[in-house]
Design a protein around this motif. Structure first.
Motif, PDB file in Angstrom:
ATOM      1  N   THR A   1      -3.970  30.519  24.491  1.00  0.00           N
ATOM      2  CA  THR A   1      -3.660  30.134  23.114  1.00  0.00           C
ATOM      3  C   THR A   1      -4.824  29.323  22.568  1.00  0.00           C
ATOM      4  O   THR A   1      -5.354  28.452  23.266  1.00  0.00           O
ATOM      5  N   PHE A   2      -5.228  29.615  21.338  1.00  0.00           N
ATOM      6  CA  PHE A   2      -6.243  28.819  20.654  1.00  0.00           C
ATOM      7  C   PHE A   2      -5.591  28.058  19.505  1.00  0.00           C
ATOM      8  O   PHE A   2      -4.599  28.506  18.935  1.00  0.00           O
ATOM      9  N   MET A   3      -6.161  26.894  19.189  1.00  0.00           N
ATOM     10  CA  MET A   3      -5.645  26.160  18.041  1.00  0.00           C
ATOM     11  C   MET A   3      -6.778  25.548  17.244  1.00  0.00           C
ATOM     12  O   MET A   3      -7.841  25.236  17.797  1.00  0.00           O
ATOM     13  N   ALA A   4      -6.553  25.383  15.947  1.00  0.00           N
ATOM     14  CA  ALA A   4      -7.499  24.699  15.071  1.00  0.00           C
ATOM     15  C   ALA A   4      -6.692  23.909  14.060  1.00  0.00           C
ATOM     16  O   ALA A   4      -5.643  24.356  13.604  1.00  0.00           O
ATOM     17  N   ARG A   5      -7.211  22.724  13.726  1.00  0.00           N
ATOM     18  CA  ARG A   5      -6.457  21.857  12.826  1.00  0.00           C
ATOM     19  C   ARG A   5      -7.411  21.023  11.985  1.00  0.00           C
ATOM     20  O   ARG A   5      -8.467  20.594  12.442  1.00  0.00           O
ATOM     21  N   TYR A   6      -6.999  20.768  10.744  1.00  0.00           N
ATOM     22  CA  TYR A   6      -7.686  19.825   9.862  1.00  0.00           C
ATOM     23  C   TYR A   6      -6.653  18.829   9.367  1.00  0.00           C
ATOM     24  O   TYR A   6      -5.541  19.202   9.004  1.00  0.00           O
ATOM     25  N   GLU A   7      -7.010  17.548   9.384  1.00  0.00           N
ATOM     26  CA  GLU A   7      -6.096  16.551   8.850  1.00  0.00           C
ATOM     27  C   GLU A   7      -6.846  15.526   8.015  1.00  0.00           C
ATOM     28  O   GLU A   7      -8.042  15.294   8.198  1.00  0.00           O
TER      29      GLU A   7
ATOM     30  N   GLY B   1      -8.975  23.594  19.944  1.00  0.00           N
ATOM     31  CA  GLY B   1      -8.462  23.508  21.301  1.00  0.00           C
ATOM     32  C   GLY B   1      -8.107  24.868  21.866  1.00  0.00           C
ATOM     33  O   GLY B   1      -7.999  25.851  21.130  1.00  0.00           O
ATOM     34  N   ALA B   2      -7.906  24.887  23.178  1.00  0.00           N
ATOM     35  CA  ALA B   2      -7.505  26.118  23.852  1.00  0.00           C
ATOM     36  C   ALA B   2      -6.613  25.764  25.033  1.00  0.00           C
ATOM     37  O   ALA B   2      -6.796  24.731  25.679  1.00  0.00           O
ATOM     38  N   THR B   3      -5.626  26.606  25.265  1.00  0.00           N
ATOM     39  CA  THR B   3      -4.706  26.411  26.376  1.00  0.00           C
ATOM     40  C   THR B   3      -4.724  27.646  27.258  1.00  0.00           C
ATOM     41  O   THR B   3      -4.640  28.767  26.767  1.00  0.00           O
TER      42      THR B   3
ATOM     43  N   ASN C   1       0.842  -1.208   0.000  1.00  0.00           N
ATOM     44  CA  ASN C   1       0.000   0.000   0.000  1.00  0.00           C
ATOM     45  C   ASN C   1       0.861   1.235   0.000  1.00  0.00           C
ATOM     46  O   ASN C   1       1.916   1.274   0.643  1.00  0.00           O
ATOM     47  N   THR C   2       0.388   2.268  -0.651  1.00  0.00           N
ATOM     48  CA  THR C   2       1.006   3.586  -0.506  1.00  0.00           C
ATOM     49  C   THR C   2      -0.071   4.546  -0.032  1.00  0.00           C
ATOM     50  O   THR C   2      -1.032   4.806  -0.748  1.00  0.00           O
ATOM     51  N   GLY C   3       0.094   5.021   1.154  1.00  0.00           N
ATOM     52  CA  GLY C   3      -0.862   5.957   1.724  1.00  0.00           C
ATOM     53  C   GLY C   3      -0.312   7.367   1.740  1.00  0.00           C
ATOM     54  O   GLY C   3       0.884   7.598   1.499  1.00  0.00           O
ATOM     55  N   ARG C   4      -1.191   8.310   1.997  1.00  0.00           N
ATOM     56  CA  ARG C   4      -0.762   9.707   2.114  1.00  0.00           C
ATOM     57  C   ARG C   4      -1.519  10.386   3.247  1.00  0.00           C
ATOM     58  O   ARG C   4      -2.644   9.994   3.583  1.00  0.00           O
ATOM     59  N   GLY C   5      -0.911  11.398   3.805  1.00  0.00           N
ATOM     60  CA  GLY C   5      -1.584  12.152   4.851  1.00  0.00           C
ATOM     61  C   GLY C   5      -1.047  13.557   4.934  1.00  0.00           C
ATOM     62  O   GLY C   5       0.066  13.842   4.473  1.00  0.00           O
ATOM     63  N   TRP C   6      -1.845  14.436   5.495  1.00  0.00           N
ATOM     64  CA  TRP C   6      -1.383  15.805   5.721  1.00  0.00           C
ATOM     65  C   TRP C   6      -2.259  16.449   6.775  1.00  0.00           C
ATOM     66  O   TRP C   6      -3.354  15.981   7.075  1.00  0.00           O
ATOM     67  N   TYR C   7      -1.735  17.481   7.391  1.00  0.00           N
ATOM     68  CA  TYR C   7      -2.537  18.289   8.283  1.00  0.00           C
ATOM     69  C   TYR C   7      -2.113  19.742   8.147  1.00  0.00           C
ATOM     70  O   TYR C   7      -0.993  20.040   7.752  1.00  0.00           O
ATOM     71  N   SER C   8      -3.048  20.599   8.480  1.00  0.00           N
ATOM     72  CA  SER C   8      -2.774  22.036   8.514  1.00  0.00           C
ATOM     73  C   SER C   8      -3.298  22.567   9.841  1.00  0.00           C
ATOM     74  O   SER C   8      -4.443  22.304  10.210  1.00  0.00           O
ATOM     75  N   GLN C   9      -2.474  23.305  10.547  1.00  0.00           N
ATOM     76  CA  GLN C   9      -2.806  23.709  11.921  1.00  0.00           C
ATOM     77  C   GLN C   9      -2.480  25.176  12.129  1.00  0.00           C
ATOM     78  O   GLN C   9      -1.434  25.651  11.687  1.00  0.00           O
ATOM     79  N   VAL C  10      -3.373  25.880  12.811  1.00  0.00           N
ATOM     80  CA  VAL C  10      -3.149  27.284  13.151  1.00  0.00           C
ATOM     81  C   VAL C  10      -3.210  27.424  14.663  1.00  0.00           C
ATOM     82  O   VAL C  10      -4.113  26.870  15.312  1.00  0.00           O
ATOM     83  N   ARG C  11      -2.251  28.135  15.215  1.00  0.00           N
ATOM     84  CA  ARG C  11      -2.299  28.483  16.629  1.00  0.00           C
ATOM     85  C   ARG C  11      -2.310  30.001  16.763  1.00  0.00           C
ATOM     86  O   ARG C  11      -1.538  30.696  16.092  1.00  0.00           O
ATOM     87  N   TRP C  12      -3.174  30.494  17.634  1.00  0.00           N
ATOM     88  CA  TRP C  12      -3.312  31.928  17.868  1.00  0.00           C
ATOM     89  C   TRP C  12      -2.946  32.189  19.315  1.00  0.00           C
ATOM     90  O   TRP C  12      -3.661  31.790  20.229  1.00  0.00           O
ATOM     91  N   PHE C  13      -1.800  32.840  19.508  1.00  0.00           N
ATOM     92  CA  PHE C  13      -1.348  33.181  20.847  1.00  0.00           C
ATOM     93  C   PHE C  13      -2.012  34.499  21.221  1.00  0.00           C
ATOM     94  O   PHE C  13      -1.455  35.580  21.007  1.00  0.00           O
ATOM     95  N   LEU C  14      -3.211  34.408  21.763  1.00  0.00           N
ATOM     96  CA  LEU C  14      -4.012  35.588  22.065  1.00  0.00           C
ATOM     97  C   LEU C  14      -3.239  36.540  22.973  1.00  0.00           C
ATOM     98  O   LEU C  14      -3.166  37.733  22.731  1.00  0.00           O
ATOM     99  N   ASN C  15      -2.667  36.000  24.038  1.00  0.00           N
ATOM    100  CA  ASN C  15      -1.798  36.767  24.934  1.00  0.00           C
ATOM    101  C   ASN C  15      -0.911  35.759  25.649  1.00  0.00           C
ATOM    102  O   ASN C  15      -0.890  34.580  25.285  1.00  0.00           O
TER     103      ASN C  15
END
Lengths: 394, 138
Positions: free
Chosen positions: A304-310, A343-345, A286-300
């Motif tokens: 910190t907030f984060m959002a991701r799609y994979e 997510g949020a930290t 098998n040959t598989g593939r994957g990827w993700y894209s993630q944004v983190r927002w350091f509010l202060n």
């Protein structure tokens, strides 16, 4: 001796040591973390056999490092983890490294590391087991599958590393070769609970580089991985050896930081070849593939907030898994994994943080057992996961 | 004459601003006179850990929310503070290094730099001192 008793004695030992000074005047530096969380996964056995809410999310680690005047360094970290079915509950030697500088000038360094060395090749691999260094409790499973956690984190062997500063950019690279010691729990995670026998890794070989531009705000990297495994055991009463190759012929990464926003992207291709098994369903190319894209927002400095799609699929020629279902009856949804994460930290103090996250997941392509999926347990195509973790670091 | 007064005031303001600019400082036995900005980023990111004369680099920084640390990160390194924190955590928790020494105030910064072989840090409004050395950024 129970694992908890071993852990308690380890922590007591470390706390009593404090900062220990050696005759040369240097100090052994100690750091560590304690983390407890709660998770809820719907509709499958990702965390616990009966599903539902569980407190099986405990991570404790302690490390020490000492550097001699000639630059030679010895470092080690021990980690206890209990994460339910995600990976084996254990006290692990996370790393034990002898680092030797081979060459240094003000623009170039070259060093060699021996021992149980971390995987420095990917964006999160080196500290995937350290809660406050991760963007999320559950990392993108396409790139960082829990079933392969021990393989992702480190290997016993050698790593050669270079760092080169030019006038407008930085180049760093790592070459590593080694092997992971795997126990029977890995075979269960990958093949299933009917397995009696071990999966052994013959070798893992990686080479990768990272380029940093624009005052280190832009990182671009690439990596190659090759690994061989051997299995010799019994599956459902059938004695069957098998050989396997797992290769990531390419893995690319990008990280861009602007003001208080960080964008991270990783993508890879993964070739899995299993051959010579007497169980036909196990053999594959098998040959598989994957990827993700993630944004983190350091509010202060506190939040910190984060959002991701994979997105990940096991076979690029059968992304939906429908062809495999047609020929084998294995449900299509076990062939892919697609997830959206939020997510949020909250950094309560500089040493204490609380992180919460929620995942909406389509597919079970990264749930164990990976090679022979169990649709009776993982029968929900769409499911969700919520987690929270409180961490103290020192 | 008013324009002369205005000019004088402008010059004085300019000099005042220049004297409060952040300086990179090091232990007096560090041999380097200059560092380029990319190498400075590597040092403060803990990728570069030894001086070219072979001594270990020991990084000294103000605590994360200190105004001088925020200014140094953004204005001198041209990096965001969270980038530095991330880099330090990766180094500390993957066996690559022992992290920076954190100080609370100017005097502690000067004392730590003066008494720690191989140390590098930063400070503002530095008066002439034999205890620490200024490193020029090129």
């Amino acid at each position: 001796m129970s694992k908890l008793l071993k852990l308690n004695r380890l922590l007591l030992f470390a706390l009593c040591l404090g900062n220990v000074s050696i005759a040369s005047g240097n100090d052994i530096m100690w750091h560590g973390f304690l983390s407890q969380g709660v998770m809820h996964a719907s509709g499958n056995n990702y965390i616990s056999d009966d599903g539902g809410t569980t407190f099986k999310l405990t991570e404790v680690g302690i490390n020490g490092t000492y550097r001699f005047d000639n630059g030679v360094r010895i470092s080690g970290q021990v980690v206890y983890v209990n994460a339910g079915n995600r990976f084996n509950e254990a006290v692990n030697l996370d790393y034990l490294i002898l680092q030797w500088p081979l060459y240094t000038d003000m623009h170039n360094t070259l060093d060699v590391k021996l021992g149980r060395v971390k995987n420095y090749h990917w964006l999160y691999s080196a500290t995937a087991d350290v809660p406050f260094t991760r963007a999320s409790i559950v990392l993108p499973q396409g790139s960082y599958p829990d079933s392969f956690r021990d393989l992702v984190l480190s290997q016993d062997g050698i790593t050669l590393s270079g760092n080169h500063d030019f006038s407008n950019f930085n180049l760093s690279w790592d070459w590593s070769y080694g092997v992971n010691s795997l126990d029977n729990s890995f075979a269960n995670l990958v093949i299933g609970s009917e397995v009696q026998g071990d999966v052994d890794q013959d070798f893992v070989h990686q080479f990768g580089f990272k380029l940093r531009f624009l005052e280190d705000s832009l990182l671009i990297g690439a990596n190659y991985l090759d690994s061989d495994f051997a299995f010799d055991g019994v599956i459902n009463g059938i004695q069957t050896p098998a050989d396997a190759t797992s290769e990531r012929p390419w893995q690319v990464m990008l990280q861009y930081s602007i003001e208080n926003i960080e964008l991270s992207v990783e993508a890879f291709e993964e070739s899995v070849s299993i051959r010579d098994s007497f169980i036909p369903i196990l053999n594959r190319v098998n040959t598989g593939r994957g990827w993700y894209s993630q944004v983190r927002w350091f509010l202060n400095e506190k939040v910190t907030f984060m959002a991701r799609y994979e997105d990940y699929y096991q076979d690029k020629n059968d992304k939906s898994g429908r062809l495999r279902e047609l020929f084998t009856g294995i449900p299509a949804h076990t062939a892919f994994w697609e997830a959206a994460t939020f997510g949020a930290t909250w950094h309560i103090t500089p040493n204490i943080q609380l992180h919460v996250e929620h995942h909406e997941i389509n597919g079970t392509g990264r749930l164990g057992p990976l090679l022979i999926p169990n649709p009776l347990i993982n029968d929900s195509k769409s499911w969700s996961l919520t987690a929270a973790e409180l961490t103290y670091r020192f | 004459m008013k324009w002369k007064q205005a000019l004088l005031l402008s010059v004085l303001l300019l000099c005042s601003k220049a004297s409060s600019a952040l300086e990179v400082i090091a232990h007096p036995l560090v041999e380097n006179q200059q560092i380029n900005s990319q190498t400075l980023r590597s040092i403060f990111s803990l990728r570069q850990t030894r001086w070219n004369q072979g001594t270990n680099i020991r990084l000294v920084v103000f605590k994360a929310n200190h105004d001088m640390h925020l200014s140094f990160s953004r204005d001198v390194l041209q990096m965001f503070p969270y980038q530095l924190n991330k880099s330090w955590d990766r180094v500390i928790f993957s066996g690559l290094g022992d992290g920076p020494i954190f100080v609370n105030d100017r005097q502690e910064m000067l004392n730590t730099i003066a008494n720690t072989p191989g140390a590098i840090g930063y400070i503002d409004q530095l008066e002439t001192s034999d205890d620490v050395k200024i490193i020029e950024i090129k």
